[in-house]
Design a protein around this motif. Structure first.
Motif, PDB file in Angstrom:
ATOM      1  N   GLY A  35     -10.440   2.908   8.197  1.00 47.15           N
ATOM      2  CA  GLY A  35      -9.414   3.354   9.126  1.00 47.15           C
ATOM      3  C   GLY A  35      -8.405   2.277   9.493  1.00 47.15           C
ATOM      4  O   GLY A  35      -7.393   2.559  10.112  1.00 47.15           O
ATOM      5  N   GLN A  36      -8.691   1.030   9.106  1.00 43.31           N
ATOM      6  CA  GLN A  36      -7.770  -0.069   9.399  1.00 43.31           C
ATOM      7  C   GLN A  36      -6.623  -0.027   8.397  1.00 43.31           C
ATOM      8  O   GLN A  36      -6.835   0.017   7.196  1.00 43.31           O
ATOM      9  CB  GLN A  36      -8.487  -1.409   9.292  1.00 43.31           C
ATOM     10  N   VAL A  37      -5.407  -0.014   8.906  1.00 45.40           N
ATOM     11  CA  VAL A  37      -4.235   0.000   8.031  1.00 45.40           C
ATOM     12  C   VAL A  37      -3.265  -1.065   8.514  1.00 45.40           C
ATOM     13  O   VAL A  37      -2.904  -1.104   9.685  1.00 45.40           O
ATOM     14  CB  VAL A  37      -3.537   1.381   8.038  1.00 45.40           C
ATOM     15  N   GLY A  38      -2.871  -1.928   7.604  1.00 46.45           N
ATOM     16  CA  GLY A  38      -1.886  -2.959   7.925  1.00 46.45           C
ATOM     17  C   GLY A  38      -0.511  -2.535   7.443  1.00 46.45           C
ATOM     18  O   GLY A  38      -0.285  -1.372   7.095  1.00 46.45           O
ATOM     19  N   ILE A  39       0.395  -3.503   7.398  1.00 48.00           N
ATOM     20  CA  ILE A  39       1.742  -3.185   6.927  1.00 48.00           C
ATOM     21  C   ILE A  39       1.692  -2.794   5.449  1.00 48.00           C
ATOM     22  O   ILE A  39       0.910  -3.334   4.678  1.00 48.00           O
ATOM     23  CB  ILE A  39       2.712  -4.365   7.147  1.00 48.00           C
ATOM     24  N   CYS A  40       2.496  -1.839   5.079  1.00 51.00           N
ATOM     25  CA  CYS A  40       2.499  -1.333   3.701  1.00 51.00           C
ATOM     26  C   CYS A  40       3.540  -2.069   2.861  1.00 51.00           C
ATOM     27  O   CYS A  40       4.439  -1.467   2.275  1.00 51.00           O
ATOM     28  CB  CYS A  40       2.740   0.169   3.693  1.00 51.00           C
ATOM     29  N   GLN A  43       3.121  -8.739   0.331  1.00 52.36           N
ATOM     30  CA  GLN A  43       3.665 -10.076   0.544  1.00 52.36           C
ATOM     31  C   GLN A  43       3.237 -11.036  -0.561  1.00 52.36           C
ATOM     32  O   GLN A  43       3.795 -12.112  -0.695  1.00 52.36           O
ATOM     33  CB  GLN A  43       3.214 -10.618   1.895  1.00 52.36           C
ATOM     34  N   CYS A  44       2.231 -10.643  -1.338  1.00 54.64           N
ATOM     35  CA  CYS A  44       1.737 -11.489  -2.423  1.00 54.64           C
ATOM     36  C   CYS A  44       1.138 -10.594  -3.497  1.00 54.64           C
ATOM     37  O   CYS A  44       0.857  -9.423  -3.266  1.00 54.64           O
ATOM     38  CB  CYS A  44       0.688 -12.471  -1.902  1.00 54.64           C
ATOM     39  N   ARG A  45       0.958 -11.186  -4.674  1.00 62.13           N
ATOM     40  CA  ARG A  45       0.329 -10.458  -5.778  1.00 62.13           C
ATOM     41  C   ARG A  45      -1.000 -11.112  -6.153  1.00 62.13           C
ATOM     42  O   ARG A  45      -1.969 -10.445  -6.471  1.00 62.13           O
ATOM     43  CB  ARG A  45       1.272 -10.426  -6.983  1.00 62.13           C
ATOM     44  N   VAL A  46      -1.006 -12.440  -6.113  1.00 65.04           N
ATOM     45  CA  VAL A  46      -2.202 -13.222  -6.445  1.00 65.04           C
ATOM     46  C   VAL A  46      -2.315 -14.387  -5.464  1.00 65.04           C
ATOM     47  O   VAL A  46      -1.360 -14.709  -4.748  1.00 65.04           O
ATOM     48  CB  VAL A  46      -2.142 -13.760  -7.896  1.00 65.04           C
ATOM     49  N   ASP A  47      -3.465 -15.041  -5.438  1.00 66.55           N
ATOM     50  CA  ASP A  47      -3.698 -16.161  -4.528  1.00 66.55           C
ATOM     51  C   ASP A  47      -2.635 -17.252  -4.668  1.00 66.55           C
ATOM     52  O   ASP A  47      -2.250 -17.885  -3.689  1.00 66.55           O
ATOM     53  CB  ASP A  47      -5.077 -16.774  -4.766  1.00 66.55           C
ATOM     54  N   GLY A  58      -5.938  -7.692   0.591  1.00 71.61           N
ATOM     55  CA  GLY A  58      -5.528  -6.349   0.964  1.00 71.61           C
ATOM     56  C   GLY A  58      -5.694  -6.155   2.462  1.00 71.61           C
ATOM     57  O   GLY A  58      -6.575  -6.749   3.083  1.00 71.61           O
ATOM     58  N   ASN A  59      -4.841  -5.312   3.047  1.00 72.29           N
ATOM     59  CA  ASN A  59      -4.923  -5.070   4.492  1.00 72.29           C
ATOM     60  C   ASN A  59      -5.081  -3.585   4.820  1.00 72.29           C
ATOM     61  O   ASN A  59      -4.858  -3.164   5.942  1.00 72.29           O
ATOM     62  CB  ASN A  59      -3.694  -5.644   5.199  1.00 72.29           C
ATOM     63  N   GLY A  60      -5.430  -2.798   3.839  1.00 76.56           N
ATOM     64  CA  GLY A  60      -5.588  -1.364   4.053  1.00 76.56           C
ATOM     65  C   GLY A  60      -4.413  -0.563   3.530  1.00 76.56           C
ATOM     66  O   GLY A  60      -4.493   0.644   3.390  1.00 76.56           O
ATOM     67  N   CYS A  61      -3.310  -1.245   3.236  1.00 75.38           N
ATOM     68  CA  CYS A  61      -2.144  -0.566   2.677  1.00 75.38           C
ATOM     69  C   CYS A  61      -1.406  -1.477   1.704  1.00 75.38           C
ATOM     70  O   CYS A  61      -1.129  -1.082   0.593  1.00 75.38           O
ATOM     71  CB  CYS A  61      -1.205  -0.103   3.788  1.00 75.38           C
ATOM     72  N   GLY A  62      -1.104  -2.703   2.121  1.00 73.31           N
ATOM     73  CA  GLY A  62      -0.396  -3.666   1.273  1.00 73.31           C
ATOM     74  C   GLY A  62      -1.249  -4.903   1.063  1.00 73.31           C
ATOM     75  O   GLY A  62      -2.475  -4.853   1.163  1.00 73.31           O
TER      76      GLY A  62
END
Length: 69
Positions: A35-40, A43-47, A58-62
């Protein structure tokens, strides 16, 4: 002579592929709670896209750069 050029070209291509590998930084990302959703936004693709020791998580969306746990 042509065979030598093919080998040199193949080695050069393989070297470029190895140099472009994405490095994974140590540690792991925080678990995203159900249920946690961050900004979609990604901001990055890899470390490697993240500064210092931060990881691309991942933040739940982006994806965002975060300190590892």
């Amino acid at each position: 002579m042509a065979a030598n050029m093919k080998i040199i070209l193949l080695l050069a291509i393989c070297g470029l592929l190895v140099l472009n590998c994405d490095a994974v930084k140590p540690g792991r990302c925080q678990r995203v709670r159900p249920g946690q959703v961050g900004i979609c936004v990604s901001q990055c693709r890899v470390d490697e896209n993240c500064a210092g020791r931060m990881k691309c998580c991942g933040n739940g969306c982006g994806t965002v750069c975060r300190n590892p746990v």
